[in-house]
Design an enzyme around this catalytic site. Structure first.
Site, PDB file in Angstrom:
ATOM      1  N   TYR A  66       0.989  -1.150   0.015  1.00  0.00           N
ATOM      2  CA  TYR A  66      -0.061   0.104   0.002  1.00  0.00           C
ATOM      3  C   TYR A  66       0.836   1.211  -0.127  1.00  0.00           C
ATOM      4  O   TYR A  66       1.624   1.493   0.886  1.00  0.00           O
ATOM      5  CB  TYR A  66      -0.931   0.060   1.123  1.00  0.00           C
ATOM      6  N   LYS A  69     -24.352   6.950  -2.553  1.00  0.00           N
ATOM      7  CA  LYS A  69     -23.969   8.292  -3.096  1.00  0.00           C
ATOM      8  C   LYS A  69     -23.852   8.647  -4.450  1.00  0.00           C
ATOM      9  O   LYS A  69     -23.798   9.584  -4.962  1.00  0.00           O
ATOM     10  CB  LYS A  69     -22.671   8.788  -2.414  1.00  0.00           C
ATOM     11  N   GLY A 100     -12.525   1.513   5.216  1.00  0.00           N
ATOM     12  CA  GLY A 100     -11.621   2.394   5.125  1.00  0.00           C
ATOM     13  C   GLY A 100     -12.389   3.862   5.347  1.00  0.00           C
ATOM     14  O   GLY A 100     -13.425   3.857   5.334  1.00  0.00           O
TER      15      GLY A 100
END
Length: 336
Positions: free
Chosen positions: A54, A216, A285
């Protein structure tokens, strides 16, 4: 926060795990990342998941700094090995003995800890003998650098063979980290039944389908500014499989179900994955602390059977359930 055992082990972890893929060291500033970690701790989250790949090791560094000063015994820190790191040379990736031994030492330095609670094979390595990989894991367990071993996105057959070798070598393979959400259910047909048989628990990622299940994204409307779907660092590519009007329209129809249960859409999505008794924890996350608190509230939620049935009815054939899709997750060659 509620807690569950991870696989057939004595390790308890929080039902919601904070993960820093695509955020720490790349999408958000370190100060904001630290605020999200503090919010996780405030919400009762004790389990943190990262990986050396990451942000090319930066995410581990950020997490290590954010957790500095916390009582180590009260945390469960997970990381992973496989992807190319550092200068990305020919031995800077994969699950060879060389890379595993070097990668764990690098992860421990960056995380500022003497050991990790769970060390995971981030993908299956087709170019390294599995015996070599599992022997390397056994060695670092015996060295005290790793307490438990897990994998990520392995097929049922790969899990079975890995479990057999781990048993022969005297350590436990206790977890698998697959993608799992209302929209992505490919583990249910083969991976979950095999895992239950072997005593392997699921540490699931993307329970909100990279934000799609928050509702969303609305068909026919512009993408929200700063959202995952607009991220050109990798987020937009990951989310594109769900970005069509059929999927997005059906997700909008989940809103009344969430409302009836007094849950936000994100809470409904995370709680849905936790209804599977083979799931030990769902990784969330966040780019803002308030997202952490919202998602963490999904722990301990029971979704009634009639609501689970309504979810299935609404989503219908947009759900991906083909077990063969797990095979797509691991590259067939190691490319530097």
């Amino acid at each position: 926060m509620d807690f569950r055992y991870l696989g057939n082990s004595g390790l308890k972890i929080s039902e919601v795990t904070y993960g820093n893929w695509l955020t720490h060291g790349s999408q958000i500033e370190n100060e904001q990342a630290t605020a999200c970690v503090r919010a996780s701790l405030d919400a009762g989250i004790s389990t943190f998941d990262t990986a050396d790949v990451y942000a090319n090791t930066k995410a581990e560094t950020v997490l290590g700094e954010a957790l500095k000063g916390e009582r180590r015994e009260s945390l469960e820190i997970f990381t992973k090995v496989f992807g190319p790191i550092g200068p990305k040379g020919h031995n800077d990736l994969g699950l060879s003995r060389k890379h595993i031994r070097e990668a764990i030492d690098g992860s421990l330095r960056r995380l500022q800890t003497d050991y990790v609670d769970l060390y995971q094979a981030h993908r299956y390595d087709y170019e390294t003998p599995l015996e070599e990989t599992m022997q390397a894991f056994a060695d670092i367990v015996r060295a005290g650098k790793v307490l438990y071993v897990g994998v990520s996105e392995w097929t049922a057959d790969q899990l079975r063979e890995g479990h057999r070798l781990a048993t022969e070598l005297g350590f436990q393979l206790i977890s698998n980290q697959p993608q799992y959400s209302m929209l992505w259910r490919v583990i249910e047909g083969e991976v979950v039944p095999t895992s239950k048989e072997l005593g392997i628990g699921q540490v699931v990622w993307s329970p909100i389908a990279q934000g799609v299940l928050t509702g969303k994204y609305v068909p026919g409307q512009e993408l929200p500014a700063g959202s995952r779907a607009t991220d050109d660092k990798g987020g937009a590519n990951m989310i594109k499989r769900f970005m069509n009007d059929d999927v997005l329209g059906r997700v909008q129809q989940l809103k009344p179900i969430a409302s009836d249960l007094n849950l936000s859409m994100a809470q409904l999505a995370v709680a849905w994955t936790l209804q599977n008794d083979n799931v030990a924890t769902a990784i969330i996350g966040a780019s803002r602390p308030e997202q952490v608190h919202d998602n963490a509230a999904a722990a301990g939620v029971t979704i009634p059977a009639d609501a689970m049935a309504r979810i299935d009815e609404v989503l219908g054939d947009v759900v991906e359930s083909d077990p063969a899709r797990t095979l797509d997750s691991s590259p067939k060659t190691r490319e530097a």
